[in-house]
Design an enzyme around this catalytic site. Structure first.
Site, PDB file in Angstrom:
ATOM      1  N   GLY A  46       0.666  -1.231  -0.066  1.00  0.00           N
ATOM      2  CA  GLY A  46       0.105  -0.088  -0.141  1.00  0.00           C
ATOM      3  C   GLY A  46       0.703   1.371   0.004  1.00  0.00           C
ATOM      4  N   PHE A 117      -5.238   6.387   4.207  1.00  0.00           N
ATOM      5  CA  PHE A 117      -5.233   5.096   4.696  1.00  0.00           C
ATOM      6  C   PHE A 117      -5.797   5.242   6.248  1.00  0.00           C
ATOM      7  CE2 PHE A 117      -1.618   1.860   4.076  1.00  0.00           C
ATOM      8  CZ  PHE A 117      -1.854   1.433   2.766  1.00  0.00           C
ATOM      9  N   PHE A 156      22.460 -18.029   7.827  1.00  0.00           N
ATOM     10  CA  PHE A 156      21.424 -18.051   8.803  1.00  0.00           C
ATOM     11  C   PHE A 156      22.173 -17.847   9.965  1.00  0.00           C
ATOM     12  CE2 PHE A 156      18.709 -19.825  11.900  1.00  0.00           C
ATOM     13  CZ  PHE A 156      17.424 -19.176  11.368  1.00  0.00           C
ATOM     14  N   GLN A 230      -0.520  -7.453  15.055  1.00  0.00           N
ATOM     15  CA  GLN A 230      -1.460  -6.893  14.433  1.00  0.00           C
ATOM     16  C   GLN A 230      -2.386  -7.815  13.229  1.00  0.00           C
ATOM     17  OE1 GLN A 230      -0.825  -3.789  11.048  1.00  0.00           O
ATOM     18  NE2 GLN A 230      -2.024  -2.642  12.682  1.00  0.00           N
ATOM     19  N   HIS A 232      -4.454  -8.073  10.227  1.00  0.00           N
ATOM     20  CA  HIS A 232      -4.933  -7.193   9.178  1.00  0.00           C
ATOM     21  C   HIS A 232      -6.349  -7.530   8.724  1.00  0.00           C
ATOM     22  CE1 HIS A 232      -5.055  -5.131   5.250  1.00  0.00           C
ATOM     23  NE2 HIS A 232      -3.736  -4.639   5.582  1.00  0.00           N
ATOM     24  N   LEU A 242      -2.222 -10.847   1.338  1.00  0.00           N
ATOM     25  CA  LEU A 242      -2.519  -9.637   1.630  1.00  0.00           C
ATOM     26  C   LEU A 242      -3.528  -9.070   0.574  1.00  0.00           C
ATOM     27  CD1 LEU A 242      -2.682  -7.422   3.888  1.00  0.00           C
ATOM     28  CD2 LEU A 242      -0.937  -6.313   2.493  1.00  0.00           C
ATOM     29  N   GLU A 245      -4.649  -2.422   2.299  1.00  0.00           N
ATOM     30  CA  GLU A 245      -5.491  -1.442   2.810  1.00  0.00           C
ATOM     31  C   GLU A 245      -5.555  -0.356   1.873  1.00  0.00           C
ATOM     32  OE1 GLU A 245      -4.635  -0.506   6.900  1.00  0.00           O
ATOM     33  OE2 GLU A 245      -4.987   1.685   6.696  1.00  0.00           O
ATOM     34  N   ARG A 276      -6.531  -0.401  11.664  1.00  0.00           N
ATOM     35  CA  ARG A 276      -6.725  -1.942  11.490  1.00  0.00           C
ATOM     36  C   ARG A 276      -7.498  -2.637  12.622  1.00  0.00           C
ATOM     37  NH1 ARG A 276      -1.190  -2.707   8.398  1.00  0.00           N
ATOM     38  NH2 ARG A 276      -1.855  -1.510   6.486  1.00  0.00           N
ATOM     39  N   HIS A 341      -0.549  -9.930  10.568  1.00  0.00           N
ATOM     40  CA  HIS A 341      -0.109  -9.390   9.741  1.00  0.00           C
ATOM     41  C   HIS A 341       1.291  -8.812  10.164  1.00  0.00           C
ATOM     42  CE1 HIS A 341       0.378  -6.920   6.464  1.00  0.00           C
ATOM     43  NE2 HIS A 341       0.261  -5.743   6.950  1.00  0.00           N
ATOM     44  N   ARG A 376      -0.371  -0.634  14.955  1.00  0.00           N
ATOM     45  CA  ARG A 376       0.391   0.137  14.066  1.00  0.00           C
ATOM     46  C   ARG A 376      -0.687   0.938  13.077  1.00  0.00           C
ATOM     47  NH1 ARG A 376       2.534  -0.833   9.001  1.00  0.00           N
ATOM     48  NH2 ARG A 376       1.797  -3.136   8.896  1.00  0.00           N
TER      49      ARG A 376
HETATM   50  C1  LIG Z   1       2.044  -8.665   2.732  1.00  0.00           C
HETATM   51  C2  LIG Z   1       2.542  -7.329   3.591  1.00  0.00           C
HETATM   52  C3  LIG Z   1       2.290  -6.134   3.006  1.00  0.00           C
HETATM   53  C4  LIG Z   1       2.765  -5.020   3.791  1.00  0.00           C
HETATM   54  N1  LIG Z   1       2.417  -3.727   3.135  1.00  0.00           N
HETATM   55  C5  LIG Z   1       2.881  -2.637   3.894  1.00  0.00           C
HETATM   56  C6  LIG Z   1       2.847  -1.268   3.477  1.00  0.00           C
HETATM   57  O1  LIG Z   1       2.309  -1.251   2.477  1.00  0.00           O
HETATM   58  N2  LIG Z   1       3.240  -0.521   4.204  1.00  0.00           N
HETATM   59  C7  LIG Z   1       3.906  -0.474   5.254  1.00  0.00           C
HETATM   60  O2  LIG Z   1       4.346   0.480   5.948  1.00  0.00           O
HETATM   61  N3  LIG Z   1       4.078  -1.837   5.712  1.00  0.00           N
HETATM   62  C8  LIG Z   1       3.660  -2.769   5.097  1.00  0.00           C
HETATM   63  N4  LIG Z   1       3.965  -3.972   5.516  1.00  0.00           N
HETATM   64  C9  LIG Z   1       4.806  -4.293   6.765  1.00  0.00           C
HETATM   65  C10 LIG Z   1       6.438  -4.001   6.129  1.00  0.00           C
HETATM   66  O3  LIG Z   1       6.432  -4.735   5.105  1.00  0.00           O
HETATM   67  C11 LIG Z   1       7.430  -4.798   6.971  1.00  0.00           C
HETATM   68  O4  LIG Z   1       7.018  -4.552   8.387  1.00  0.00           O
HETATM   69  C12 LIG Z   1       8.740  -4.184   6.659  1.00  0.00           C
HETATM   70  O5  LIG Z   1       8.905  -4.376   5.328  1.00  0.00           O
HETATM   71  C13 LIG Z   1       9.954  -5.134   7.545  1.00  0.00           C
HETATM   72  O6  LIG Z   1      11.126  -4.822   7.158  1.00  0.00           O
HETATM   73  P1  LIG Z   1      12.447  -5.411   7.759  1.00  0.00           P
HETATM   74  O7  LIG Z   1      13.574  -4.643   7.120  1.00  0.00           O
HETATM   75  O8  LIG Z   1      12.257  -5.043   9.266  1.00  0.00           O
HETATM   76  O9  LIG Z   1      12.348  -6.902   7.582  1.00  0.00           O
HETATM   77  P2  LIG Z   1      12.097  -7.914   6.419  1.00  0.00           P
HETATM   78  O10 LIG Z   1      12.034  -7.266   4.968  1.00  0.00           O
HETATM   79  O11 LIG Z   1      11.225  -8.912   6.522  1.00  0.00           O
HETATM   80  O12 LIG Z   1      13.542  -8.400   6.236  1.00  0.00           O
HETATM   81  C14 LIG Z   1      14.105  -9.269   7.159  1.00  0.00           C
HETATM   82  C15 LIG Z   1      15.486  -9.869   6.691  1.00  0.00           C
HETATM   83  O13 LIG Z   1      16.048 -10.495   7.745  1.00  0.00           O
HETATM   84  C16 LIG Z   1      16.838 -11.665   7.251  1.00  0.00           C
HETATM   85  N5  LIG Z   1      16.808 -12.771   8.169  1.00  0.00           N
HETATM   86  C17 LIG Z   1      15.937 -13.135   8.954  1.00  0.00           C
HETATM   87  N6  LIG Z   1      16.290 -13.932  10.197  1.00  0.00           N
HETATM   88  C18 LIG Z   1      17.597 -14.097   9.797  1.00  0.00           C
HETATM   89  C19 LIG Z   1      18.593 -14.973  10.494  1.00  0.00           C
HETATM   90  N7  LIG Z   1      18.398 -15.583  11.483  1.00  0.00           N
HETATM   91  N8  LIG Z   1      19.920 -14.809   9.786  1.00  0.00           N
HETATM   92  C20 LIG Z   1      20.079 -14.166   8.632  1.00  0.00           C
HETATM   93  N9  LIG Z   1      19.146 -13.259   8.063  1.00  0.00           N
HETATM   94  C21 LIG Z   1      17.907 -13.466   8.649  1.00  0.00           C
HETATM   95  C22 LIG Z   1      15.784 -11.834   6.107  1.00  0.00           C
HETATM   96  O14 LIG Z   1      16.572 -12.666   5.154  1.00  0.00           O
HETATM   97  C23 LIG Z   1      15.571 -10.696   5.549  1.00  0.00           C
HETATM   98  O15 LIG Z   1      16.425 -10.007   4.519  1.00  0.00           O
HETATM   99  C24 LIG Z   1       3.421  -5.226   5.121  1.00  0.00           C
HETATM  100  C25 LIG Z   1       3.773  -6.616   5.332  1.00  0.00           C
HETATM  101  C26 LIG Z   1       3.304  -7.563   4.788  1.00  0.00           C
HETATM  102  C27 LIG Z   1       3.212  -8.979   5.299  1.00  0.00           C
END
Ligand SMILES: Cc1cc2nc3c(=O)[nH]c(=O)nc-3n(C[C@H](O)[C@H](O)[C@H](O)COP(=O)(O)OP(=O)(O)OC[C@H]3O[C@@H](n4cnc5c(N)ncnc54)[C@H](O)[C@@H]3O)c2cc1C
Length: 564
Positions: A46, A117, A156, A230, A232, A242, A245, A276, A341, A376
Site C-alpha cells: 500500500g 489510509f 542464517f 496486528q 490485518h 494480503l 489497505e 486496523r 500481519h 500500528r
Molecule cells: C504482505 C505485507 C504487506 C505490507 N504492506 C505494507 C505497506 O504497504 N506499508 C507499510 O508501511 N508496511 C507494510 N507491511 C509491513 C512491512 O512491509 C514490514 O514490516 C517491513 O517491510 C519489515 O522490514 P524489515 O527490514 O524489518 O524486515 P524484512 O523485510 O522482513 O527483512 C528481514 C531480513 O532478515 C533476514 N533474516 C531473518 N532472520 C535471519 C537470520 N536468522 N539470519 C540471517 N538473516 C535473517 C531475512 O533474510 C531478511 O533479509 C506489509 C507487510 C506484509 C506482510
C-alpha cells in the site's frame, strides 16, 4: 573466522538502510538468510507515510498531525519521543528514496501521489501503485551495490556472541555448505523482520519466524510488548495473501452477507478507513454473529472504482484476486478475512536503536522502539524501517570506530562449539517427534486461542500447549539429509525460536488484564491506564519468561478515548 566492524543481520529495508548509513563510518557487511531482494519488505503493497501535503485534500497536513494520528492509533502506548522522530524525518527519508530512483506514483502536478489510509486524518500514504515495498527494496539494493557493501546471502545467524554485556559478533550457518562460522564484529544490528509464521493464518511469508527476536532474547535482551500482534482486516480467503489497505484507501467497501456496509455500525465517521484493530474486530464480529459469507469471510467491493482505477492503482490486487481466488475485482467481490500481519512488539530498544547489550542495535519490524504501541497504522512500518534503519546505522557505524579489536579466541571458539553441539543434537535426534507436526500444532494453537479476541481460559490452555510442545521438541526425530543445504535443519532451529516467542506472546497477553489496541481481553474489555499504561518487558529465564514493566514516554498528547 570472518571479521568486520559492523554486521547487519537482515537484508530487508531496515537492514539495507542501516548498512548504507553504517558503511559511511566503518567496514560494514550484511548477513541475510535470503538474497536481499527476497526479503519480506518486497511484499509491502500500500505505501509509506510522510506528511508531504501533496494531495488536494491533504494540504494542511504536517508532522504533528502525523504524530497525533500515530499515537492515537497506538492507543497511547507508543513512546511519543520516538514518534516525533519518525514523523519529523518521514518527508526527508521518503524524498531520499525518490532521489535514489524509487518510481512513486504521481499527482497531476508530478509530485509523489498520496492516498488515504486507515486512522490517518489526511491522504498521507505515498505509493508506487500497489507494489511500494518491491520498488523501495530494489531502490535500496541499488545503493548497497553502488557502495560495494558485501552481502553474505543465504547465511542464517544462529546466535550472538556476547562477553561482559558487550556484543562481539555472531555465529552464522552457511546454508549451502552447512557449516557454522564465527563472524567477529565491533557492533551488530539486528534487522530480521517479524514473527508472522507463528500463526497459521498470516499474510507473512515462511521466512518470517522472528529468529532475530529469539536470538536477542536468548542473549538476555528483553522483548517488549509482544502481546500486541496486528491482525490485518483484509487477507484473501482462504490463502491469507494480503489485500492491501490501499484498496480501501482508493474507496473500496466492506460488505457482509446481506450486502450491508457494516462499518457504519462500528466506526460511522471513518468507516472502512478506521484503524486496523477496529476494522478487524468489526469483521470478526460480523462473522461471529452470523453475517459472514459461508460463515467465514466478508466481501471487499471494488467494483464501483471502475476498471481504469483498478488497473492503474491496484493492478497487483487484481492479479492476486484472479490468480488465488478466481475472482476479478473489476466485476466481482473479493472474499476477505482477518489474519496475522505484523508484530508491534520486538527487541527492546530506545530511540537510538540501542539495546541492553552494548554494541547491539535493532531496527525495523524485529525491533520495538516503540512507535506503534498497541496498534500500528498502515504505512508506518515501511517508514520505520527507513528512519530507524538509518539511525541504527549511524549509531553502530560511529561507535564501531571507538571499540578496540578483541583477540580473545577462547570466547569465540566456545560460542561456536555451543552452536555446533546444538546442531549435531538436532541432526542426530533422540526421539520420534516430527518437527513439522509440532510447528503446525503451535500455529493452529495461536489462531485458536491467541487471536483477535482473548481471555484467560484459552490463553492458559495455549500456555499449557506450548509447554507441552517445548517438551516434545526435546524428543525430535533425527533431521533427514546431510548438513549441506538442509532446510529442515533450519526449520527445526526456527521452531525452537517460535516456541519461545509464542510463550512470550501468551504470558505477556495473560498478564495484560485490559483491552488496548490489538490486544482485546473479553474478560477485561476496557483500557486500564491506571494499571497498564506501560510497556511489557519479557526476559528469558530457563523456566520461561519473567515480566517487568517500563514507563511509556508521553510528551505532547495525553491519553484520551479513541473514537473513529
Ligand atoms: C504482505 C505485507 C504487506 C505490507 N504492506 C505494507 C505497506 O504497504 N506499508 C507499510 O508501511 N508496511 C507494510 N507491511 C509491513 C512491512 O512491509 C514490514 O514490516 C517491513 O517491510 C519489515 O522490514 P524489515 O527490514 O524489518 O524486515 P524484512 O523485510 O522482513 O527483512 C528481514 C531480513 O532478515 C533476514 N533474516 C531473518 N532472520 C535471519 C537470520 N536468522 N539470519 C540471517 N538473516 C535473517 C531475512 O533474510 C531478511 O533479509 C506489509 C507487510 C506484509 C506482510
Amino acid at each position: 573466522m570472518f571479521s568486520h566492524e559492523v554486521i547487519v543481520v537482515g537484508g530487508g529495508l531496515a537492514g539495507m538502510r542501516a548498512a548504507i548509513e553504517a558503511s559511511t563510518h566503518a567496514d560494514t557487511v550484511i548477513i541475510s538468510r535470503v538474497h536481499p531482494l527476497r526479503s519480506h519488505s518486497g511484499a509491502a503493497q500500500g505505501g509509506i507515510n510522510a506528511a508531504l501535503a501533496n494531495a488536494e485534500a491533504g494540504r494542511d497536513d504536517n508532522w504533528e498531525k502525523h504524530a497525533y494520528d500515530t499515537i492515537k492509533g497506538s492507543d497511547f502506548l507508543a513512546d511519543q519521543d520516538a514518534v516525533e522522530i519518525l514523523t519529523k524525518e518521514a518527508p526527508e527519508r521518503t524524498i531520499e528514496m525518490e532521489h535514489w530512483g524509487c518510481p512513486f506514483s504521481r499527482t497531476d502536478e508530478g509530485k509523489i501521489a498520496q492516498r488515504p489510509f486507515g486512522g490517518a486524518g489526511y491522504p498521507r500514504t505515498c505509493y508506487a501503485a500497489d507494489k511500494t515495498g518491491h520498488y523501495l527494496l530494489v531502490t535500496a539494493y541499488e545503493q548497497v551495490v553502488k557502495r560495494n557493501i558485501k552481502v553474505y546471502e543465504e547465511w542464517f545467524v544462529t546466535s550472538l556472541i556476547v562477553e561482559n554485556n558487550n556484543v562481539k559478533g555472531v555465529i552464522a550457518l552457511d546454508i549451502l555448505k552447512g557449516q557454522l562460522e564465527v563472524f567477529k564484529a565491533k557492533t551488530v544490528i539486528l534487522a530480521t523482520g517479524g514473527t508472522g509464521w507463528i500463526y497459521a493464518k498470516s499474510t507473512n511469508s515462511i521466512i518470517n519466524t522472528g529468529s532475530g527476536m529469539a536470538i536477542a532474547y536468548n542473549a538476555g535482551v528483553p522483548l517488549k510488548d509482544m502481546e500486541f500482534i496486528q491482525f490485518h482486516p483484509t487477507a484473501l480467503h482462504p490463502t491469507c495473501i494480503l489485500i492491501s489497505e490501499g484498496a480501501r484507501g482508493e474507496g473500496g467497501y466492506l460488505v457482509n452477507s446481506n450486502g450491508e456496509r457494516f462499518m457504519q455500525r462500528y466506526a460511522p465517521k471513518s468507516m472502512e478507513l478506521a484503524p486496523r484493530d477496529v476494522v478487524s474486530r468489526s469483521i470478526q464480529k460480523e462473522i461471529d454473529e452470523g453475517r459472514g459469507v459461508q460463515g467465514v469471510f466478508v466481501h471487499l467491493d471494488l467494483r464501483h472504482l471502475g476498471k481504469e482505477k483498478i488497473l492503474s492503482r491496484l493492478p497487483g490486487i487484481r492479479d492476486i484476486s484472479v490468480q488465488f481466488a478466481n475472482v476479478d475485482p473489476i466485476n466481482e467481490l473479493i472474499p476477505v478475512q482477518p489474519a496475522q500481519h505484523y508484530t508491534m512488539g520486538g527487541v527492546d530498544c530506545n530511540a537510538k536503536c540501542e539495546t541492553l547489550i552494548r554494541g547491539l542495535y535493532a531496527a525495523g519490524e524485529c525491533a520495538c522502539v516503540s512507535v506503534h504501541g498497541a496498534n500500528r497504522l498502515g504505512g508506518n512500518s515501511l517508514l520505520e524501517t527507513l528512519v530507524f534503519g538509518k539511525i541504527a546505522g549511524e549509531q553502530a557505524g560511529s561507535s564501531a570506530r571507538k571499540v578496540s579489536p578483541d583477540d580473545d579466541k577462547d570466547n569465540f571458539e566456545q560460542a561456536l562449539a555451543t552452536d555446533q553441539h546444538r546442531i549435531r543434537e538436532l541432526l542426530e535426534g533422540s526421539g520420534d517427534e516430527d518437527p513439522s507436526v509440532l510447528r503446525e500444532e503451535m500455529r493452529n494453537t495461536m489462531v485458536e486461542k491467541v487471536f483477535l479476541f482473548r481471555s484467560a481460559g484459552p490463553l492458559t490452555e495455549a500456555f499449557d500447549k506450548i509447554g507441552e510442545l517445548k517438551k516434545r521438541f526435546h524428543r525430535l526425530r533425527p533431521i533427514a539429509g546431510t548438513e549441506t543445504c538442509n532446510l529442515d535443519l533450519i526449520r527445526a532451529i526456527e521452531l525452537e525460536h517460535m516456541l519461545a516467542l509464542s510463550e512470550v506472546i501468551i504470558v505477556s497477553a495473560l498478564n495484560r488484564e485490559e483491552s488496548r489496541g490489538s490486544h482485546v481481553r473479553l474478560d477485561f474489555p476496557k483500557r486500564d491506564d491506571a494499571r497498564f499504561l506501560k510497556h511489557t518487558l519479557a526476559y528469558h529465564t530457563p523456566d520461561g519468561p519473567r515480566l517487568e514493566y517500563s514507563e511509556v514516554k508521553i510528551t505532547k498528547f495525553q491519553p484520551e478515548e479513541r473514537k473513529y
